[in-house]
Design a protein around this motif. Structure first.
Motif, PDB file in Angstrom:
ATOM      1  N   GLN A  37      -5.990  26.784 -23.637  1.00 29.94           N
ATOM      2  CA  GLN A  37      -6.639  26.531 -22.346  1.00 29.94           C
ATOM      3  C   GLN A  37      -6.722  25.033 -22.090  1.00 29.94           C
ATOM      4  O   GLN A  37      -7.103  24.265 -22.972  1.00 29.94           O
ATOM      5  CB  GLN A  37      -8.038  27.138 -22.347  1.00 29.94           C
ATOM      6  N   GLN A  39      -7.638  23.387 -18.628  1.00 27.43           N
ATOM      7  CA  GLN A  39      -8.161  22.808 -17.394  1.00 27.43           C
ATOM      8  C   GLN A  39      -8.913  21.514 -17.691  1.00 27.43           C
ATOM      9  O   GLN A  39      -8.957  20.606 -16.875  1.00 27.43           O
ATOM     10  CB  GLN A  39      -9.050  23.800 -16.638  1.00 27.43           C
ATOM     11  N   TRP A  74       0.208  25.617 -14.698  1.00 27.09           N
ATOM     12  CA  TRP A  74      -0.562  26.771 -14.227  1.00 27.09           C
ATOM     13  C   TRP A  74       0.198  28.043 -14.584  1.00 27.09           C
ATOM     14  O   TRP A  74       1.244  28.345 -13.980  1.00 27.09           O
ATOM     15  CB  TRP A  74      -0.772  26.676 -12.722  1.00 27.09           C
ATOM     16  N   THR A  79      -4.680  29.433 -14.282  1.00 26.18           N
ATOM     17  CA  THR A  79      -5.410  28.276 -14.794  1.00 26.18           C
ATOM     18  C   THR A  79      -4.474  27.375 -15.585  1.00 26.18           C
ATOM     19  O   THR A  79      -3.415  27.800 -16.047  1.00 26.18           O
ATOM     20  CB  THR A  79      -6.575  28.713 -15.697  1.00 26.18           C
ATOM     21  N   LEU A  80      -4.885  26.137 -15.759  1.00 31.08           N
ATOM     22  CA  LEU A  80      -4.076  25.186 -16.512  1.00 31.08           C
ATOM     23  C   LEU A  80      -4.097  25.535 -18.001  1.00 31.08           C
ATOM     24  O   LEU A  80      -5.162  25.746 -18.584  1.00 31.08           O
ATOM     25  CB  LEU A  80      -4.590  23.767 -16.305  1.00 31.08           C
TER      26      LEU A  80
END
Length: 359
Positions: A37, A39, A74, A79-80
């Motif tokens: 993950q 973001q 993405w 999500t990033l």
């Protein structure tokens, strides 16, 4: 060992956060865990640190900017995430059209019609082709010259659209921000995709099962963001060969006599990848990890189970650990493990240009 403990330890090993399992490189870690993950890019670096032997901030930057074995973009759930470079085109082929379709309404709400979107894409591509990597601030200023509002979310959504279309991708950092490059320049096209369409969905399910097992179709649907029916079909077609598989330590052992302590960052994939939290965090302490507002706090994990939260770790100061109230006192092994991890977090932050981990 009861069933729930066995499932938790298997998951922790598969995610390289338990059983003394760690990878030798960023590329090796991403190959095992599928994605990290990202973001919050700084948190992503710490997530890789927890999974890779001796990794520091320079090592994260080198994997992305020099070796180009890892790419931020993405993908799952829109999500990033940081994924293996070899997976980028396959994931874009699978998720790009999904997220473009879902984002079309927001573009219309911002007053960005198809003509404006197409002109923005051409402008972004020409500018990067001529000037080299450009960060979001620079691209926002550039789009402003063609009538796109410089305030608000318009420029961001146009940049994201170009990335989801496979035209650009995150590359090096410039002035403390992630910069964008042309995808085909940064990662030269190596030919037809090994998996596409329905086969790509099944391959993703297989990879998820290997990286997150034991798990089920509902977990996969939550993690991937695919429609439930699509996720269930892909899960069934992936078969059972990967279910429950777990990574092991480099010595081939699936366990260790000492508790395995890891300081996981905010938003870590281990806390996001399943439909239920019951194996990783005690129910009584969920609000301390998930306080609301989309936040997920950094956690102290022992053999894949949260025992507290932590903060800090920059400027040569070791992190501050806060055990969950009412929990049993830490054993000597856990105390020693926290000390090792705290020192390692401080070491990680001491290396390199920290601006490269804030974009």
């Amino acid at each position: 060992m009861d069933t729930s403990t066995g499932r938790r330890l298997s998951r922790a090993r598969a995610q390289l956060v338990g059983g003394q399992a760690r990878a030798a490189s960023v590329a090796g870690a991403l190959e095992q865990v599928c994605a990290v993950q990202a973001q919050d890019f700084g948190a992503a670096g710490l997530g890789l640190r927890a999974r890779v032997v001796g990794l520091d901030a320079d090592g994260v930057r080198d994997a992305i900017e020099v070796e180009r074995t890892a790419v931020r973009g993405w993908f799952m759930r829109g999500t990033l995430q940081i994924v293996p470079a070899a997976d980028v085109r396959r994931l874009l082929g699978l998720f790009g059209p999904v997220h473009l379709a879902r984002g079309a309404r927001r573009l219309r709400e911002l007053g960005l019609d198809e003509g404006m979107c197409a002109r923005a894409e051409r402008l972004i591509v020409r500018a990067i082709d001529g000037e080299g990597p450009l960060n979001r601030t620079q691209l926002t200023a550039l789009l402003g010259t063609s009538g796109v509002p410089r305030r608000g979310q318009s420029a961001f959504h146009l940049i994201r659209r170009a990335a989801l279309s496979g035209l650009i991708c995150h590359g090096p950092h410039r002035d403390g921000e992630a910069a964008f490059v042309l995808l085909d320049d940064w990662l030269p096209d190596s030919g037809p995709l090994s998996f596409s369409g329905r086969d790509a969905e099944v391959e993703l399910a297989r990879r998820y099962r290997s990286a997150h097992g034991p798990s089920d179709a509902q977990d996969f649907a939550r993690w991937s963001g695919l429609r439930k029916s699509v996720a269930q079909r892909a899960w069934a077609e992936a078969g059972t060969s990967a279910a429950g598989e777990a990574a092991t330590g480099e010595d081939g052992s699936a366990g260790a006599p000492e508790p395995d302590v890891r300081l996981l960052p905010a938003f870590d994939n281990y806390l996001l990848a399943y439909g239920s939290r019951e194996l990783s965090v005690p129910a009584a302490d969920e609000r301390r990890v998930w306080p609301g507002g989309g936040m997920i706090r950094p956690t102290v994990m022992v053999d894949g189970r949260a025992v507290g939260t932590w903060s800090g770790g920059r400027g040569g100061v070791e992190p501050r650990v806060e055990p969950f109230p009412g929990s049993e006192p830490f054993t000597a092994g856990v105390v020693a493990g926290i000390a090792r991890e705290s020192a390692d977090v401080a070491r990680f932050h001491a290396s390199g240009d920290q601006g490269a981990l804030r974009g």
